[in-house]
Design a protein around this motif. Sequence first.
Motif, PDB file in Angstrom:
ATOM      1  N   TYR A 153       0.689  -1.265   0.061  1.00  0.00           N
ATOM      2  CA  TYR A 153       0.029   0.073  -0.104  1.00  0.00           C
ATOM      3  C   TYR A 153       0.757   1.227   0.010  1.00  0.00           C
ATOM      4  O   TYR A 153       0.433   2.392  -0.496  1.00  0.00           O
ATOM      5  CB  TYR A 153      -1.087   0.050   1.004  1.00  0.00           C
ATOM      6  N   TYR A 154       1.946   1.261   0.338  1.00  0.00           N
ATOM      7  CA  TYR A 154       2.727   2.483   0.550  1.00  0.00           C
ATOM      8  C   TYR A 154       3.344   2.806  -0.937  1.00  0.00           C
ATOM      9  O   TYR A 154       3.011   4.176  -1.442  1.00  0.00           O
ATOM     10  CB  TYR A 154       4.055   2.451   1.258  1.00  0.00           C
ATOM     11  N   LEU A 155       3.499   1.879  -1.604  1.00  0.00           N
ATOM     12  CA  LEU A 155       4.345   2.338  -3.165  1.00  0.00           C
ATOM     13  C   LEU A 155       2.851   2.709  -4.070  1.00  0.00           C
ATOM     14  O   LEU A 155       3.066   3.788  -4.765  1.00  0.00           O
ATOM     15  CB  LEU A 155       4.607   1.188  -3.809  1.00  0.00           C
ATOM     16  N   GLY A 156       1.566   2.405  -3.651  1.00  0.00           N
ATOM     17  CA  GLY A 156       0.508   2.700  -4.259  1.00  0.00           C
ATOM     18  C   GLY A 156       0.073   4.063  -4.036  1.00  0.00           C
ATOM     19  O   GLY A 156      -0.193   4.845  -4.815  1.00  0.00           O
ATOM     20  N   ALA A 157       0.306   4.357  -2.750  1.00  0.00           N
ATOM     21  CA  ALA A 157      -0.242   5.595  -2.238  1.00  0.00           C
ATOM     22  C   ALA A 157       0.814   6.855  -2.815  1.00  0.00           C
ATOM     23  O   ALA A 157       0.459   7.845  -3.374  1.00  0.00           O
ATOM     24  CB  ALA A 157      -0.231   5.581  -0.735  1.00  0.00           C
ATOM     25  N   VAL A 158       2.138   6.444  -2.819  1.00  0.00           N
ATOM     26  CA  VAL A 158       3.115   7.361  -3.327  1.00  0.00           C
ATOM     27  C   VAL A 158       2.933   7.557  -4.773  1.00  0.00           C
ATOM     28  O   VAL A 158       2.953   8.748  -5.411  1.00  0.00           O
ATOM     29  CB  VAL A 158       4.448   6.752  -3.163  1.00  0.00           C
ATOM     30  N   CYS A 159       2.439   6.368  -5.618  1.00  0.00           N
ATOM     31  CA  CYS A 159       2.168   6.601  -6.991  1.00  0.00           C
ATOM     32  C   CYS A 159       1.035   7.393  -7.310  1.00  0.00           C
ATOM     33  O   CYS A 159       1.100   7.866  -8.225  1.00  0.00           O
ATOM     34  CB  CYS A 159       2.072   5.083  -7.615  1.00  0.00           C
ATOM     35  N   LEU A 160       0.126   7.215  -6.460  1.00  0.00           N
ATOM     36  CA  LEU A 160      -1.443   8.090  -6.759  1.00  0.00           C
ATOM     37  C   LEU A 160      -1.075   9.593  -6.509  1.00  0.00           C
ATOM     38  O   LEU A 160      -1.503  10.296  -7.481  1.00  0.00           O
ATOM     39  CB  LEU A 160      -2.314   7.649  -5.914  1.00  0.00           C
ATOM     40  N   LEU A 161      -0.225  10.040  -5.678  1.00  0.00           N
ATOM     41  CA  LEU A 161       0.347  11.304  -5.299  1.00  0.00           C
ATOM     42  C   LEU A 161       1.115  11.771  -6.662  1.00  0.00           C
ATOM     43  O   LEU A 161       0.963  12.829  -6.756  1.00  0.00           O
ATOM     44  CB  LEU A 161       0.929  11.407  -3.991  1.00  0.00           C
TER      45      LEU A 161
END
Length: 118
Positions: free
Chosen positions: A3-11
Motif C-alpha cells: 500500500y505504500y508504493l501505491g499511495a506514493v504513486c497516486l500522489l
Amino acid sequence: MKYYLGAVCLLMGAWLVYQALAHRRAVLGARERAAAQNREQKIHQHLEGMRLGLAPLYVMGILFTGTVLAAIWFVVDRERVFSVLDILGFLMVLAAYAFWMAVRIQYSPIGLDVKQTE
C-alpha cells in the motif's frame, strides 16, 4: 510495504497531472501575449513534423509497457508483495506521465516567453 508504493504513486500521478495542466495554462498565456504583440511561435518544420509524428508512439509505448507489467504482476505475484492498490497506483502514474508528456509535446514553449517556475 504493501500500500505504500501505491499511495506514493497516486500522489505522483496527481502531481504530474497538475504540472501538465499548469504547463498548458502557461503556454496558452504565452501564445496569447505573443499574438497581442504580433509575434508568432517559430518552430523548425522538420522538428514540428517529428514531434507530431512520434508523440502518439511514445505515449502508446508507455501505456503498453504499463499494461504488460501489470499483466506480469497478475500472473506472477498475485498480492504476495504488491497489493492491487500498488499496481493501480503504478498504472495511474504511468498514465499521468503519458498525459504529461502528451501535453508537453502538444503545447511546446519553443519560441515563446513562458514565465513559469518549474
